[in-house]
Design a protein around this motif. Structure first.
Motif, mmCIF file in Angstrom:
data_model
loop_
_atom_site.group_PDB
_atom_site.id
_atom_site.type_symbol
_atom_site.label_atom_id
_atom_site.label_comp_id
_atom_site.label_asym_id
_atom_site.label_seq_id
_atom_site.Cartn_x
_atom_site.Cartn_y
_atom_site.Cartn_z
ATOM 1 N N PHE A 285 0.813 -1.218 0.000
ATOM 2 C CA PHE A 285 0.000 0.000 0.000
ATOM 3 C C PHE A 285 0.847 1.269 0.000
ATOM 4 O O PHE A 285 0.415 2.305 -0.481
ATOM 5 C CB PHE A 285 -0.974 -0.022 1.173
ATOM 6 C CG PHE A 285 -2.048 -1.061 1.010
ATOM 7 C CD1 PHE A 285 -2.950 -0.973 -0.031
ATOM 8 C CD2 PHE A 285 -2.134 -2.157 1.861
ATOM 9 C CE1 PHE A 285 -3.926 -1.933 -0.220
ATOM 10 C CE2 PHE A 285 -3.103 -3.129 1.682
ATOM 11 C CZ PHE A 285 -4.005 -3.014 0.636
ATOM 12 N N VAL B 100 -6.888 4.248 -2.730
ATOM 13 C CA VAL B 100 -7.530 2.950 -2.530
ATOM 14 C C VAL B 100 -8.921 3.185 -1.949
ATOM 15 O O VAL B 100 -9.068 3.661 -0.832
ATOM 16 C CB VAL B 100 -6.703 2.056 -1.591
ATOM 17 C CG1 VAL B 100 -7.416 0.732 -1.351
ATOM 18 C CG2 VAL B 100 -5.310 1.806 -2.189
ATOM 19 N N VAL C 250 -10.615 -2.082 0.515
ATOM 20 C CA VAL C 250 -9.732 -3.247 0.573
ATOM 21 C C VAL C 250 -10.519 -4.415 1.150
ATOM 22 O O VAL C 250 -11.176 -4.283 2.178
ATOM 23 C CB VAL C 250 -8.501 -2.990 1.465
ATOM 24 C CG1 VAL C 250 -7.617 -4.238 1.498
ATOM 25 C CG2 VAL C 250 -7.710 -1.791 0.982
ATOM 26 N N VAL D 109 -8.007 -4.894 -3.953
ATOM 27 C CA VAL D 109 -8.074 -3.449 -3.783
ATOM 28 C C VAL D 109 -9.062 -2.896 -4.802
ATOM 29 O O VAL D 109 -9.084 -3.328 -5.962
ATOM 30 C CB VAL D 109 -6.704 -2.762 -3.937
ATOM 31 C CG1 VAL D 109 -5.777 -3.129 -2.795
ATOM 32 C CG2 VAL D 109 -6.058 -3.092 -5.265
#
Length: 221
Positions: free
Chosen positions: A177, A187, A190, A199
């Motif tokens: 990440f 993002v 998740v 993602v």
């Protein structure tokens, strides 16, 4: 008792991007030590020599280099299949007594077409449901009595299979990440299982997100 090494380590670990830059050897440690000096001295309550801070940074960078480039790279190089899906919609509903029942109704609809995308995650107060946009109206209808907190379309997903050892190595997800953040990827959601994670990003960032994740396999030791 606080030492220069422990204070320096705490300082660096509180700044993730700085931590990664040190591990990659792209920061001048002498210049960094000079910037850190006032805070280190304040924390220790005494004057310290810049050379001592530099030495503490060098020892820390060597340790970080091993942890990131040796342990994490072995996981990332063994990343399995990467699957990309587009045209997704994310729904978030407040948890209610009827929510699971309505999810069961939705699953019954989805089972009629195995090509549809569906994933769900349940938190303390809300549940997210992400589906192919082609059944967005079905979700609207089934969950019309539920409290919708947000609905976002034009999303894509990247699902990655990780080797089993990923659960024994700290920092794997952090590193992934962080790489996405370095490239400015936002993002949206998740979703993860033991050896797989997904993602969710906006359609306009799917290409760069895919490249970042694919390139993880080529990380150098």
């Amino acid at each position: 008792m606080k030492t220069i090494s422990s204070v320096v380590e705490q300082y660096i670990k509180s700044k993730p991007f700085l931590l990664n830059s040190i591990a990659q050897g792209i920061i001048n440690l002498t210049s960094l030590a000079r910037i850190m000096m006032p805070e280190i001295e304040k924390d220790l309550g005494k004057d310290v020599k810049q050379g001592a801070v530099v030495m503490a940074l060098k020892r820390l960078s060597e340790e970080l280099d091993f942890k990131i480039n040796y342990k994490i790279s072995k996981v990332l190089k063994n990343i399995g299949e990467i699957t990309v899906r587009s045209s997704l919609v994310d729904f978030a509903f407040v948890i209610s007594p009827t929510l699971l029942e309505n999810q069961a109704r939705l699953l019954a609809e989805i089972n009629k077409d195995q090509d549809l995308f569906y994933t769900s995650s349940r938190g303390v107060n809300e549940t997210n449901i992400i589906v192919s946009s082609s059944i967005s109206t079905v979700v609207d209808e089934i969950f019309k009595s539920e409290k919708l907190t947000h609905k976002v379309g034009n999303l894509s997903s990247i699902t990655v299979k990780l080797p089993n050892v990923n659960i024994t190595i700290p920092g794997v997800f952090y590193y992934i990440f962080q790489c996405l953040a370095w490239e400015g990827v936002i993002v949206h959601e998740v979703i993860s299982t033991t050896n797989e994670f997904t993602v969710i990003v906006h359609d306009n960032q799917i290409d760069i997100a895919f490249k970042v994740i694919k390139d993880l396999k080529n990380i150098e030791d």
